[in-house]
Design a protein around this motif. Sequence first.
Motif, PDB file in Angstrom:
ATOM      1  N   ASN A 298      43.422  37.409  53.395  1.00 20.59           N
ATOM      2  CA  ASN A 298      43.370  37.273  51.944  1.00 20.59           C
ATOM      3  C   ASN A 298      42.051  37.824  51.425  1.00 20.59           C
ATOM      4  OD1 ASN A 298      45.858  35.597  51.368  1.00 20.59           O
ATOM      5  ND2 ASN A 298      44.798  34.200  52.760  1.00 20.59           N
ATOM      6  N   LEU A 299      42.129  38.543  50.318  1.00 19.82           N
ATOM      7  CA  LEU A 299      40.949  39.016  49.603  1.00 19.82           C
ATOM      8  C   LEU A 299      41.075  38.458  48.187  1.00 19.82           C
ATOM      9  CD1 LEU A 299      38.454  40.892  49.938  1.00 19.82           C
ATOM     10  CD2 LEU A 299      39.855  42.729  48.974  1.00 19.82           C
ATOM     11  N   VAL A 300      40.192  37.519  47.861  1.00 20.74           N
ATOM     12  CA  VAL A 300      40.348  36.741  46.630  1.00 20.74           C
ATOM     13  C   VAL A 300      39.170  37.025  45.705  1.00 20.74           C
ATOM     14  CG1 VAL A 300      40.833  34.455  45.689  1.00 20.74           C
ATOM     15  CG2 VAL A 300      41.350  34.947  48.100  1.00 20.74           C
ATOM     16  N   MET A 301      39.463  37.498  44.501  1.00 18.11           N
ATOM     17  CA  MET A 301      38.420  37.850  43.538  1.00 18.11           C
ATOM     18  C   MET A 301      38.540  36.954  42.315  1.00 18.11           C
ATOM     19  SD  MET A 301      38.710  41.982  43.976  1.00 18.11           S
ATOM     20  CE  MET A 301      40.494  41.931  43.826  1.00 18.11           C
ATOM     21  N   PHE A 302      37.413  36.380  41.912  1.00 17.43           N
ATOM     22  CA  PHE A 302      37.442  35.496  40.741  1.00 17.43           C
ATOM     23  C   PHE A 302      36.151  35.646  39.947  1.00 17.43           C
ATOM     24  CE2 PHE A 302      36.436  33.364  44.675  1.00 17.43           C
ATOM     25  CZ  PHE A 302      35.314  32.579  44.435  1.00 17.43           C
ATOM     26  N   GLY A 303      36.281  35.517  38.619  1.00 16.67           N
ATOM     27  CA  GLY A 303      35.141  35.774  37.744  1.00 16.67           C
ATOM     28  C   GLY A 303      34.636  37.193  37.889  1.00 16.67           C
ATOM     29  N   SER A 304      35.538  38.143  38.104  1.00 15.77           N
ATOM     30  CA  SER A 304      35.155  39.512  38.470  1.00 15.77           C
ATOM     31  C   SER A 304      34.869  40.380  37.253  1.00 15.77           C
ATOM     32  CB  SER A 304      36.273  40.160  39.296  1.00 15.77           C
ATOM     33  OG  SER A 304      35.968  41.515  39.561  1.00 15.77           O
ATOM     34  N   PRO A 305      33.793  41.192  37.322  1.00 16.61           N
ATOM     35  CA  PRO A 305      33.531  42.167  36.258  1.00 16.61           C
ATOM     36  C   PRO A 305      34.320  43.455  36.449  1.00 16.61           C
ATOM     37  CG  PRO A 305      31.799  42.301  37.891  1.00 16.61           C
ATOM     38  CD  PRO A 305      32.722  41.184  38.336  1.00 16.61           C
ATOM     39  N   GLY A 306      35.115  43.531  37.519  1.00 12.42           N
ATOM     40  CA  GLY A 306      35.820  44.740  37.921  1.00 12.42           C
ATOM     41  C   GLY A 306      35.477  45.018  39.368  1.00 12.42           C
ATOM     42  N   THR A 307      36.168  45.954  39.975  1.00 11.63           N
ATOM     43  CA  THR A 307      35.959  46.205  41.398  1.00 11.63           C
ATOM     44  C   THR A 307      35.614  47.646  41.722  1.00 11.63           C
ATOM     45  OG1 THR A 307      38.313  46.645  41.774  1.00 11.63           O
ATOM     46  CG2 THR A 307      37.567  44.352  41.989  1.00 11.63           C
ATOM     47  N   GLY A 308      35.598  48.502  40.732  1.00 11.86           N
ATOM     48  CA  GLY A 308      35.279  49.901  40.988  1.00 11.86           C
ATOM     49  C   GLY A 308      36.457  50.744  41.414  1.00 11.86           C
ATOM     50  N   VAL A 309      37.649  50.146  41.517  1.00 11.66           N
ATOM     51  CA  VAL A 309      38.863  50.897  41.838  1.00 11.66           C
ATOM     52  C   VAL A 309      39.926  50.555  40.797  1.00 11.66           C
ATOM     53  CG1 VAL A 309      38.352  50.978  44.307  1.00 11.66           C
ATOM     54  CG2 VAL A 309      39.729  49.102  43.404  1.00 11.66           C
ATOM     55  N   PRO A 310      40.900  51.443  40.591  1.00  7.82           N
ATOM     56  CA  PRO A 310      41.853  51.224  39.500  1.00  7.82           C
ATOM     57  C   PRO A 310      42.905  50.161  39.762  1.00  7.82           C
ATOM     58  CG  PRO A 310      42.371  53.243  40.674  1.00  7.82           C
ATOM     59  CD  PRO A 310      41.065  52.769  41.216  1.00  7.82           C
TER      60      PRO A 310
ATOM     61  N   THR B 162      43.286  47.897  51.820  1.00  8.90           N
ATOM     62  CA  THR B 162      43.334  46.737  52.698  1.00  8.90           C
ATOM     63  C   THR B 162      44.764  46.273  52.897  1.00  8.90           C
ATOM     64  OG1 THR B 162      42.597  44.436  52.979  1.00  8.90           O
ATOM     65  CG2 THR B 162      42.990  45.182  50.729  1.00  8.90           C
ATOM     66  N   ARG B 163      45.021  45.683  54.080  1.00  7.62           N
ATOM     67  CA  ARG B 163      46.323  45.072  54.338  1.00  7.62           C
ATOM     68  C   ARG B 163      46.361  43.623  53.899  1.00  7.62           C
ATOM     69  NH1 ARG B 163      47.870  47.281  60.447  1.00  7.62           N
ATOM     70  NH2 ARG B 163      47.882  49.517  59.926  1.00  7.62           N
ATOM     71  N   ALA B 164      45.219  43.111  53.484  1.00  8.03           N
ATOM     72  CA  ALA B 164      45.144  41.709  53.048  1.00  8.03           C
ATOM     73  C   ALA B 164      45.929  41.521  51.749  1.00  8.03           C
ATOM     74  CB  ALA B 164      43.695  41.301  52.827  1.00  8.03           C
ATOM     75  N   THR B 165      46.381  40.286  51.533  1.00  4.68           N
ATOM     76  CA  THR B 165      46.942  39.942  50.230  1.00  4.68           C
ATOM     77  C   THR B 165      45.798  39.842  49.239  1.00  4.68           C
ATOM     78  OG1 THR B 165      48.750  38.696  51.251  1.00  4.68           O
ATOM     79  CG2 THR B 165      48.261  38.235  48.931  1.00  4.68           C
ATOM     80  N   VAL B 166      45.888  40.574  48.144  1.00  6.03           N
ATOM     81  CA  VAL B 166      44.821  40.603  47.150  1.00  6.03           C
ATOM     82  C   VAL B 166      45.158  39.618  46.036  1.00  6.03           C
ATOM     83  CG1 VAL B 166      43.529  42.031  45.521  1.00  6.03           C
ATOM     84  CG2 VAL B 166      44.310  43.006  47.702  1.00  6.03           C
ATOM     85  N   TRP B 167      44.227  38.711  45.773  1.00  9.77           N
ATOM     86  CA  TRP B 167      44.391  37.686  44.752  1.00  9.77           C
ATOM     87  C   TRP B 167      43.336  37.872  43.665  1.00  9.77           C
ATOM     88  CZ3 TRP B 167      48.079  33.684  45.378  1.00  9.77           C
ATOM     89  CH2 TRP B 167      48.648  33.569  46.654  1.00  9.77           C
ATOM     90  N   ALA B 168      43.661  37.426  42.458  1.00 12.48           N
ATOM     91  CA  ALA B 168      42.685  37.451  41.371  1.00 12.48           C
ATOM     92  C   ALA B 168      42.916  36.257  40.465  1.00 12.48           C
ATOM     93  CB  ALA B 168      42.786  38.750  40.570  1.00 12.48           C
ATOM     94  N   GLY B 169      41.822  35.716  39.940  1.00 11.62           N
ATOM     95  CA  GLY B 169      41.923  34.601  39.017  1.00 11.62           C
ATOM     96  C   GLY B 169      40.714  34.557  38.099  1.00 11.62           C
ATOM     97  N   ARG B 170      40.911  33.977  36.923  1.00 10.96           N
ATOM     98  CA  ARG B 170      39.803  33.814  35.981  1.00 10.96           C
ATOM     99  C   ARG B 170      40.043  32.569  35.146  1.00 10.96           C
ATOM    100  NH1 ARG B 170      39.230  38.806  33.163  1.00 10.96           N
ATOM    101  NH2 ARG B 170      40.711  38.107  31.599  1.00 10.96           N
ATOM    102  N   GLY B 171      39.034  31.729  35.047  1.00 12.06           N
ATOM    103  CA  GLY B 171      39.132  30.526  34.240  1.00 12.06           C
ATOM    104  C   GLY B 171      39.145  30.851  32.757  1.00 12.06           C
ATOM    105  N   SER B 172      39.785  29.989  31.985  1.00 10.84           N
ATOM    106  CA  SER B 172      39.906  30.263  30.552  1.00 10.84           C
ATOM    107  C   SER B 172      38.575  30.162  29.821  1.00 10.84           C
ATOM    108  CB  SER B 172      40.909  29.285  29.923  1.00 10.84           C
ATOM    109  OG  SER B 172      40.473  27.942  30.084  1.00 10.84           O
ATOM    110  N   ALA B 173      37.560  29.534  30.422  1.00  7.96           N
ATOM    111  CA  ALA B 173      36.251  29.406  29.783  1.00  7.96           C
ATOM    112  C   ALA B 173      35.217  30.366  30.373  1.00  7.96           C
ATOM    113  CB  ALA B 173      35.752  27.969  29.896  1.00  7.96           C
TER     114      ALA B 173
END
Length: 324
Positions: A230-242, A249-260
């Motif tokens: 798993n590759l999990v990104m949160f509170g991200s400003p972006g990753t540099g790829v589209p 990566t073969r990992a499952t890519v996750w993303a999340g961001r809190g409403s605040a």
Amino acid sequence: MTPRRSRRPAPLAPRRGRLRRTLLAALVAASVAVPVAGASGATEVPAPAPAVLATPHSATAGELAVRYAARRADIRAAALAADAHGAHKRATVLRELAAPERQFYSFDGRDGGRTVEIYGDLAKADRIAVLVPGADTSVDVYWRLRNSAQALLREAGERVAVVAWIGYRTPATVSTDALTPDRADSGAAELGAISAELAAVRPAARVSFLCHSYGSVVCARAAHALTADNLVMFGSPGTGVPNAAALGTRATVWAGRGSADWIADVPHLSVELPFLTVGFGEDPVSPAYGARHFDAGDTDHSGYLKPGSRALRSLAEIVTARHA
């Protein structure tokens, strides 16, 4: 009399583009103009080179105990050097890190400090979570990362090891370094190295990389070289790829961001300026990015691993494969 031509309004998309570029330019100007308290001098505290240790052949309790003891000795030596330099606050922090119960897999006190600490029993873990922090994370404020690692370990339960990784000199939040990928590029190689070591000592374990804020840029740069489930990104400003596919990566890519989380208001785009590229492109929580989403609740930017939060529960579920 020649009729006056009405001026047509500029197309909405170009106007938005100019606005975003103006915002990014303002961010750059602010980061140059606003001083960062404590930024200077943090990397100037001297420390001896750590002992050179061979990579363990396996994560047995005995091998790890020897390694942890050697790293405690390195930390104590760094504390003595900091005291001799007059950096007594740094020395106090280091003495706390050298406590007998601490489990540092690696440590280097030079250039502001690099640390890899294990929470839980790596010798028995079948799930490993690697915390990759963002800006303003250092030895001097290590307690923040420690609190996060301990909270995740409690939430995830038995047979999980949490790796708190500070393998690069993180940028200050208010600085041009936080707007460019330079620090991430230097950290990516080190993240790939610890990934390879974990794969060697615990080859059957499922490994998740939890990448917060600027740490998601580091993870994106290293993604192709990580042995990860798993590759999990949160509170991200972006990753540099589209998109997620471009991570390689073969990992499952996750993303999340809190409403605040204020990071939602940062323009997710990349702009070429005369001497540098600013910004990191596509928002990983956008549908176009192609990541799986997890529920981060109402957390703010620094609250993803806060005890009792929805975000922490979601992250623990991903690590332990309990997530739906």
